[in-house]
Design a protein around this motif. Structure first.
Motif, PDB file in Angstrom:
ATOM      1  N   ASP A 273       0.835  -1.200   0.000  1.00 24.67           N
ATOM      2  CA  ASP A 273       0.000   0.000   0.000  1.00 24.67           C
ATOM      3  C   ASP A 273       0.874   1.257   0.000  1.00 24.67           C
ATOM      4  N   PRO A 274       0.336   2.385  -0.431  1.00 28.36           N
ATOM      5  CA  PRO A 274       1.107   3.639  -0.410  1.00 28.36           C
ATOM      6  C   PRO A 274       1.564   3.981   1.004  1.00 28.36           C
ATOM      7  N   LEU A 275       2.757   4.560   1.086  1.00 30.81           N
ATOM      8  CA  LEU A 275       3.304   4.951   2.388  1.00 30.81           C
ATOM      9  C   LEU A 275       2.671   6.245   2.898  1.00 30.81           C
ATOM     10  N   PHE A 276       2.236   7.091   1.987  1.00 25.12           N
ATOM     11  CA  PHE A 276       1.660   8.383   2.354  1.00 25.12           C
ATOM     12  C   PHE A 276       0.141   8.329   2.206  1.00 25.12           C
ATOM     13  N   ALA A 277      -0.558   8.610   3.287  1.00 24.66           N
ATOM     14  CA  ALA A 277      -2.020   8.640   3.230  1.00 24.66           C
ATOM     15  C   ALA A 277      -2.478   9.868   2.440  1.00 24.66           C
ATOM     16  N   ASP A 278      -3.709   9.834   1.945  1.00 31.33           N
ATOM     17  CA  ASP A 278      -4.245  10.978   1.190  1.00 31.33           C
ATOM     18  C   ASP A 278      -4.178  12.259   2.030  1.00 31.33           C
ATOM     19  N   GLY A 279      -3.672  13.298   1.394  1.00 28.29           N
ATOM     20  CA  GLY A 279      -3.570  14.586   2.074  1.00 28.29           C
ATOM     21  C   GLY A 279      -2.367  14.700   3.004  1.00 28.29           C
ATOM     22  N   LYS A 280      -1.557  13.662   3.053  1.00 29.29           N
ATOM     23  CA  LYS A 280      -0.387  13.686   3.933  1.00 29.29           C
ATOM     24  C   LYS A 280       0.875  13.709   3.092  1.00 29.29           C
ATOM     25  N   ASP A 281       1.742  14.685   3.339  1.00 28.27           N
ATOM     26  CA  ASP A 281       2.956  14.790   2.518  1.00 28.27           C
ATOM     27  C   ASP A 281       4.249  14.584   3.311  1.00 28.27           C
ATOM     28  N   THR A 282       4.143  14.334   4.615  1.00 27.27           N
ATOM     29  CA  THR A 282       5.338  14.128   5.437  1.00 27.27           C
ATOM     30  C   THR A 282       5.139  12.908   6.335  1.00 27.27           C
ATOM     31  N   ILE A 283       6.171  12.068   6.424  1.00 29.02           N
ATOM     32  CA  ILE A 283       6.135  10.937   7.346  1.00 29.02           C
ATOM     33  C   ILE A 283       7.436  10.901   8.144  1.00 29.02           C
ATOM     34  N   LEU A 284       7.320  10.433   9.375  1.00 28.68           N
ATOM     35  CA  LEU A 284       8.491  10.229  10.228  1.00 28.68           C
ATOM     36  C   LEU A 284       9.025   8.835   9.946  1.00 28.68           C
ATOM     37  N   LEU A 285      10.282   8.775   9.487  1.00 31.48           N
ATOM     38  CA  LEU A 285      10.887   7.468   9.211  1.00 31.48           C
ATOM     39  C   LEU A 285      11.385   6.800  10.488  1.00 31.48           C
ATOM     40  N   GLY A 286      12.034   7.576  11.370  1.00 33.51           N
ATOM     41  CA  GLY A 286      12.554   6.997  12.606  1.00 33.51           C
ATOM     42  C   GLY A 286      13.617   7.871  13.231  1.00 33.51           C
ATOM     43  N   THR A 287      14.434   7.253  14.068  1.00 31.99           N
ATOM     44  CA  THR A 287      15.407   7.992  14.883  1.00 31.99           C
ATOM     45  C   THR A 287      16.799   7.393  14.752  1.00 31.99           C
ATOM     46  N   ILE A 288      17.789   8.270  14.527  1.00 34.70           N
ATOM     47  CA  ILE A 288      19.195   7.856  14.525  1.00 34.70           C
ATOM     48  C   ILE A 288      19.761   8.085  15.918  1.00 34.70           C
ATOM     49  N   LYS A 289      20.500   7.095  16.415  1.00 35.33           N
ATOM     50  CA  LYS A 289      21.176   7.254  17.695  1.00 35.33           C
ATOM     51  C   LYS A 289      22.546   6.595  17.597  1.00 35.33           C
ATOM     52  N   ALA A 290      23.542   7.221  18.206  1.00 34.88           N
ATOM     53  CA  ALA A 290      24.892   6.669  18.216  1.00 34.88           C
ATOM     54  C   ALA A 290      25.415   6.693  19.638  1.00 34.88           C
ATOM     55  N   ASP A 291      26.517   5.966  19.872  1.00 35.05           N
ATOM     56  CA  ASP A 291      27.088   5.932  21.221  1.00 35.05           C
ATOM     57  C   ASP A 291      28.080   7.068  21.446  1.00 35.05           C
ATOM     58  N   SER A 292      28.022   8.084  20.584  1.00 38.19           N
ATOM     59  CA  SER A 292      28.878   9.260  20.724  1.00 38.19           C
ATOM     60  C   SER A 292      28.255  10.388  19.900  1.00 38.19           C
ATOM     61  N   ARG A 293      28.879  11.552  19.945  1.00 38.34           N
ATOM     62  CA  ARG A 293      28.444  12.654  19.077  1.00 38.34           C
ATOM     63  C   ARG A 293      28.574  12.206  17.623  1.00 38.34           C
ATOM     64  N   PHE A 294      27.643  12.628  16.785  1.00 34.48           N
ATOM     65  CA  PHE A 294      27.746  12.238  15.378  1.00 34.48           C
ATOM     66  C   PHE A 294      27.272  13.376  14.478  1.00 34.48           C
ATOM     67  N   ARG A 295      27.783  13.357  13.249  1.00 34.85           N
ATOM     68  CA  ARG A 295      27.386  14.333  12.232  1.00 34.85           C
ATOM     69  C   ARG A 295      26.596  13.603  11.151  1.00 34.85           C
ATOM     70  N   VAL A 296      25.428  14.129  10.828  1.00 33.30           N
ATOM     71  CA  VAL A 296      24.593  13.522   9.792  1.00 33.30           C
ATOM     72  C   VAL A 296      24.423  14.519   8.647  1.00 33.30           C
ATOM     73  N   THR A 297      24.597  14.025   7.421  1.00 33.41           N
ATOM     74  CA  THR A 297      24.546  14.876   6.237  1.00 33.41           C
ATOM     75  C   THR A 297      23.592  14.285   5.200  1.00 33.41           C
ATOM     76  N   VAL A 298      22.748  15.140   4.657  1.00 35.67           N
ATOM     77  CA  VAL A 298      21.874  14.750   3.541  1.00 35.67           C
ATOM     78  C   VAL A 298      22.600  15.146   2.257  1.00 35.67           C
ATOM     79  N   GLU A 299      23.050  14.157   1.507  1.00 35.69           N
ATOM     80  CA  GLU A 299      23.845  14.424   0.311  1.00 35.69           C
ATOM     81  C   GLU A 299      22.982  14.318  -0.943  1.00 35.69           C
ATOM     82  N   PRO A 300      23.487  14.832  -2.072  1.00 36.80           N
ATOM     83  CA  PRO A 300      22.769  14.646  -3.349  1.00 36.80           C
ATOM     84  C   PRO A 300      22.594  13.149  -3.621  1.00 36.80           C
ATOM     85  N   GLY A 301      21.447  12.771  -4.099  1.00 36.38           N
ATOM     86  CA  GLY A 301      21.189  11.359  -4.353  1.00 36.38           C
ATOM     87  C   GLY A 301      20.783  10.593  -3.105  1.00 36.38           C
ATOM     88  N   ALA A 302      20.407  11.319  -2.034  1.00 30.79           N
ATOM     89  CA  ALA A 302      20.068  10.663  -0.772  1.00 30.79           C
ATOM     90  C   ALA A 302      18.731   9.944  -0.826  1.00 30.79           C
TER      91      ALA A 302
END
Length: 304
Positions: A109-138
């Motif tokens: 089934d579609p992941l996005f319900a009618d009229g909904k354009d944003t979904i929460l995928l989940g949460t990133i957690k690490a055992d230390s400070r971390f840097r997260v980057t959204v790159e081209p082609g992500a």
């Protein structure tokens, strides 16, 4: 059941790999949104305004996640409860050698319900400070029968974790500072400082050594060990000596006065020798008087 799920995952991945690829023109609002939860984790949300209309049911998100502590198990992704409950496939992979976190979600089934354009995928957690980057082609998605790369509006970079201290300072530099302070501390004279302040410094040293010896110590723990060590150094309290004695000792060190406990043969200082000279002279005088008296006794006896 487990075999069925694994087979489904493999089938979906194979299906995605086989689909012809295209590039979808950017729509206003097509974005991967990273938000700091201020607890050492970050939420990953996906915004696709046309996803409900296009009935998007399969997506792949690839992020660059660089933790201070490396390792394939150093980064964990937890899917949003809604996706876990309502999708047949939700899987992630993290590879420390490439710092790539890849998130897969697929359903019939579609992941996005009618009229909904944003979904929460989940949460990133690490055992230390971390840097997260959204790159081209992500982001890529299956739209119709095609897997399409989605052109994003933005490619943010965000550092997640404890902001105390300098997050960009290499851990190696902090360790070097700790080692230098330990070496300096071990060269101090315990008698020169109050017992409490010196013992506090020794406690900080022992803690710092334990942190450095533990391969599981985080950068935050190493930085805290340095901070504790610096504070203990700053709190060292010298022992208070008698001011006149201190001045005399300093004057002796500066060669302003002679040490009263030593006689200097080079300078003619005989302060300590004089009593001995007096005693020797006195003994010589008594001996001379005895000889004179004895000689007179002999002379008188001879005259008789």
């Amino acid at each position: 059941m487990k075999k069925y799920i694994i087979s489904m995952i493999v089938a979906v991945f194979a299906f995605i790999a086989m689909l012809p690829s295209g590039v979808k023109a950017a729509e206003a609002g097509d974005n991967i949104v990273i938000s700091d939860n201020n607890d050492g984790s970050a939420n990953v949300s996906l915004s696709m305004p046309d996803a409900a209309i296009q009935k998007v049911s399969t997506i792949k998100v690839t992020l660059s996640v660089e933790p201070s502590n490396t390792g394939d198990n150093s980064v964990v992704f937890t899917f949003a409860s809604e996706l876990e409950a309502n999708t047949k496939v939700h899987e992630y992979r993290y590879h420390s050698d490439t710092s790539r976190l890849t998130i897969y979600v697929a359903d019939s089934d579609p992941l996005f319900a009618d009229g909904k354009d944003t979904i929460l995928l989940g949460t990133i957690k690490a055992d230390s400070r971390f840097r997260v980057t959204v790159e081209p082609g992500a982001l890529s998605a299956v739209i119709g029968t095609n897997e399409e790369a989605i052109s994003l509006d933005d490619h943010p970079t965000m550092t997640i974790g404890d902001d105390d201290g300098d997050p960009d300072r290499p851990v190696g530099d902090i360790i070097k500072d700790i080692e230098d302070l330990i070496q300096e501390a071990e060269g101090l004279n315990k008698a020169d400082y109050t017992e409490d302040s010196y013992n506090a410094l020794m406690d900080a040293i022992n803690n710092a050594k334990a942190v450095l010896a533990n391969p599981a110590s985080t950068p935050e723990e190493i930085a805290q060990a340095l901070n504790d060590l610096q504070n203990a150094f700053g709190a060292l309290t010298p022992v208070q000596k008698d001011s006149s004695q201190d001045k005399l000792e300093q004057d002796v060190q500066d060669n302003k006065v002679k040490d009263p406990n030593l006689a200097s043969g080079n300078t003619g200082d005989a302060t300590i020798i004089w009593p001995y000279i007096t005693a020797i002279v006195a003994c010589g005088g008594l001996l001379g008087a005895f000889v004179i008296i004895k000689q007179k006794t002999k002379d008188n006896a001879a005259k008789k």
